[in-house]
Structure formats: C-alpha cells, structure tokens
Scaffold this motif. Structure first.
Motif, PDB file in Angstrom:
ATOM      1  N   LEU A  15      12.906 132.277 102.729  1.00 21.04           N
ATOM      2  CA  LEU A  15      11.890 132.504 101.697  1.00 21.04           C
ATOM      3  C   LEU A  15      12.246 133.659 100.774  1.00 21.04           C
ATOM      4  CD1 LEU A  15       8.699 132.020 103.913  1.00 21.04           C
ATOM      5  CD2 LEU A  15       9.754 130.372 102.371  1.00 21.04           C
TER       6      LEU A  15
ATOM      7  N   LEU B  42       3.257 131.760  99.937  1.00 25.77           N
ATOM      8  CA  LEU B  42       4.374 132.441 100.600  1.00 25.77           C
ATOM      9  C   LEU B  42       4.052 132.709 102.064  1.00 25.77           C
ATOM     10  CD1 LEU B  42       7.079 133.998 100.539  1.00 25.77           C
ATOM     11  CD2 LEU B  42       5.811 135.971  99.661  1.00 25.77           C
TER      12      LEU B  42
ATOM     13  N   THR C 117      -0.333 135.178  96.939  1.00 25.61           N
ATOM     14  CA  THR C 117       0.702 135.203  97.980  1.00 25.61           C
ATOM     15  C   THR C 117       0.422 134.196  99.090  1.00 25.61           C
ATOM     16  OG1 THR C 117      -0.470 136.986  99.130  1.00 25.61           O
ATOM     17  CG2 THR C 117       1.265 137.629  97.580  1.00 25.61           C
TER      18      THR C 117
ATOM     19  N   LEU D 172      11.230 129.155  96.979  1.00 25.40           N
ATOM     20  CA  LEU D 172       9.821 129.388  96.659  1.00 25.40           C
ATOM     21  C   LEU D 172       9.326 128.492  95.528  1.00 25.40           C
ATOM     22  CD1 LEU D 172       9.203 133.249  96.777  1.00 25.40           C
ATOM     23  CD2 LEU D 172       8.508 131.518  98.404  1.00 25.40           C
TER      24      LEU D 172
END
Length: 336
Positions: free
Chosen positions: A322, A305, A302, A328
């Motif tokens: 996002l 992100l 992650t 992404l």
C-alpha cells in the motif's frame, strides 16, 4: 480455538466517522456486510471510562479503531480499556488501529530530566494486551522500535501524490515540494520523487518552543507553485509563517499537505487568514465543525487505505504494497 471467519471492528469515541467509513469500505471490498461491534464506551461522573462489549468475540480477530488525538489521555485510556475488555473476553488477536499516534512528538530526551513519553505509551499499549499496531505517518520512524510487537506504519505520501497529480494536472511542471524544516526533508523528498518535482527547504531557528526567531528558504522558489509537506499541523503558526516567507521569496502560490490536522487553538483562524490557497489534511483526526467550514481546508479520506490494510493483515498479505500509489489508485477510484 474456533476458526476466525471475518475480521471484527470495534471503535472508541475518538473518530467514529472514520471507523464507520472503514467498515463501509470493507463491506464494499468483500461483498460482506461489515458492522462495528456493538459496544458501550462511556464515562462515570468522576471521569472514569467504562467499556462493555455486547457481542461474542471469543476467538475473533479484533481491530480497535482509535486515534489518540485530543483529548489524548481520554482516548488513550479508552484504547487500553477496550483492549483489556477484549483480552478478558478471549479474543484471538487484538490489533490497535491508531491513525494518529499521540505523544509521538516526545520520542527522545531533548534535555535533562525529561521523559520519553512515546516509549511509555508503547509499553502501556503492549501491556494492555494489544498484539499488533497499525498507524499512519509516525512523527518519528524510530517509534516503531519502541514496541515489542509488529507495527505497520502507513504513509500518506502515496495518497497526497494521487491528489496532487489530479489537482495540479495542468501545471505539474511548476510544482515544487517544500519541507518546512530540516527534520522533514526525508518526508518531503519522498513525495517529490513520486511526482517528479524539485525540492526546497525552509530553515527555521527557534529561540524557545512555540516561538520562531528566523526563517530562510533554501532553494529557488520564484514563480513556483509551492506545496508544503509535513506530518502534523498543531497551532499552524510555523506553517503560516513558512507560507509567508515562501511568498516573499517569489512563489506564485502556496498550498500545504499535512498528514494529521491537530489544528488546536487559533489554527483554523490563522489558516483562513493566511496566504495559503489551500490546506489538505487527512481524516486521521476527526475534523471539527470550524475545520469543515473553513473555505481553504480540504479533508482527504483515509478509510479506503485503512480498510485495505486491515484486510491485508487479516489475510496475512503484504501491507507494504500500500506504499505504492499504483496500488492505491484502484482503491480510491471514484474519490479522486
């Protein structure tokens, strides 16, 4: 007040590997070397937590990276004490990056004389001087309303969609998304829409907490490659039982995508011995050695992100952008 030139990251002990990964991704995005602020977070002999920040943070935009996972109380106290240290050091703004928000399952009173612990934790976070929260897949969306400060709740769903479209590219027409309970239907439907897949539900009835009396599959799963989607996997009892019931109803195989792999107690052993072909979790909670060694458990990163979300907050640009898998995909280029 001096003008902030760059965001600064600081981390507790809950998930240092994720914090370092976020720092690396931010360095790649900006072309500027981003390091975690030099900090000492340790415990006295009686268990009290002590924090010392070794760099000047006056006027800086600070981001504390600290999931409140097991041990939840220790990690929560680290977060609060780090925030207090930054506030007393004249940081301009402090954002708590909490990839996994502990106590989220206690979001309402289910019976008389019980607490709403998620609200209590929200009050503590605000009281410690935190001015913004960045988290992922809150167990209950209404927890955002427990805070009197901005809360950005990211979703693992776009990340899961990208991974599913790669892993099951040759058989997407056979994929069916499964919600392991009625309460998770919205989450499962969201992922099903992203990959244009049908949806089924496992209805469960509990006699008492931690014990499942009966499970029924609502929908035709015969011959389907079923993917169970949920936000938390704790002891994995419900998940493994749901997988068994789905296979008994004629599914060709079962996989699971879970946002937060708590995986406490016998969870890893249960998953390893279960009928599930794979369990995919994120690294919102640092994986244990047994989790990493399990042959049918895979961990999605992650850091890309969260790094982009932190940069968007710092720049004052959209975080909700996002939520889109198309946004992404370039961030995760080379990972999937």
């Amino acid at each position: 007040m001096p003008i902030t030139k760059e965001p600064k990251l600081i981390s507790g002990n809950a998930n240092l590997s994720l914090a370092k990964g976020i720092a690396r991704r931010m360095s790649m995005h900006r072309g500027v070397n981003t390091q975690l602020v030099d900090t000492r977070v340790e415990r006295f002999n009686d268990g009290e937590i002590f924090v010392e920040v070794f760099e000047n943070v006056r006027g800086e935009d600070m981001f504390i990276i600290q999931p409140t996972s097991n041990p939840a109380n220790d990690n929560l106290m680290e977060l609060l004490i780090m925030s207090d240290a930054l506030r007393r050091s004249s940081a301009s703004r402090t954002t708590a990056v909490i990839p996994y928000f502990g106590y989220a399952r206690q979001d309402r009173r289910t019976k008389a004389r019980t607490p709403i612990s998620a609200k209590l934790v929200a009050n503590m976070i605000v009281g410690a001087g935190i001015e913004r929260v960045l988290t992922m897949d809150l167990h209950a969306a209404q927890i955002q309303g427990f805070f009197d400060i901005p809360v950005d709740n990211l979703y693992a769903s776009p990340l899961f969609a990208l991974d599913i479209m790669k892993q099951f590219a040759d058989r997407l027409s056979d994929v069916m998304i499964i919600s392991p309970d009625v309460g998770g239907v919205a989450r499962a439907r969201e992922l099903a829409k992203r990959i244009n897949a049908p949806l089924a539900i496992v209805d469960k009835r509990r006699e008492k907490p931690g014990e499942i009396a009966e499970m029924t599959v609502i929908g035709n799963v015969e011959g389907k490659c079923c993917i169970i989607v949920d936000d938390i996997c704790d002891t994995a009892g419900t998940l493994c039982k749901a997988a068994e019931v789905i296979m008994e109803n004629g599914a060709s195989e079962v996989h699971s995508y879970i946002s937060h792999g708590v995986l406490s107690g016998p969870a890893v052993e249960r998953i390893t011995k279960s009928v599930m072909k794979s369990l995919v979790i994120t690294d919102s909670i640092e994986a244990s050695e047994s989790t990493r060694a399990a042959p049918n458990i895979r961990v999605l990163p992650t850091a890309p992100l969260f790094a982009q979300a932190i940069l968007n907050i710092w720049n004052g640009t959209s975080v909700s952008s996002l939520f889109d898998a198309d946004m992404l995909e370039p961030i995760y280029e080379g990972i999937f």
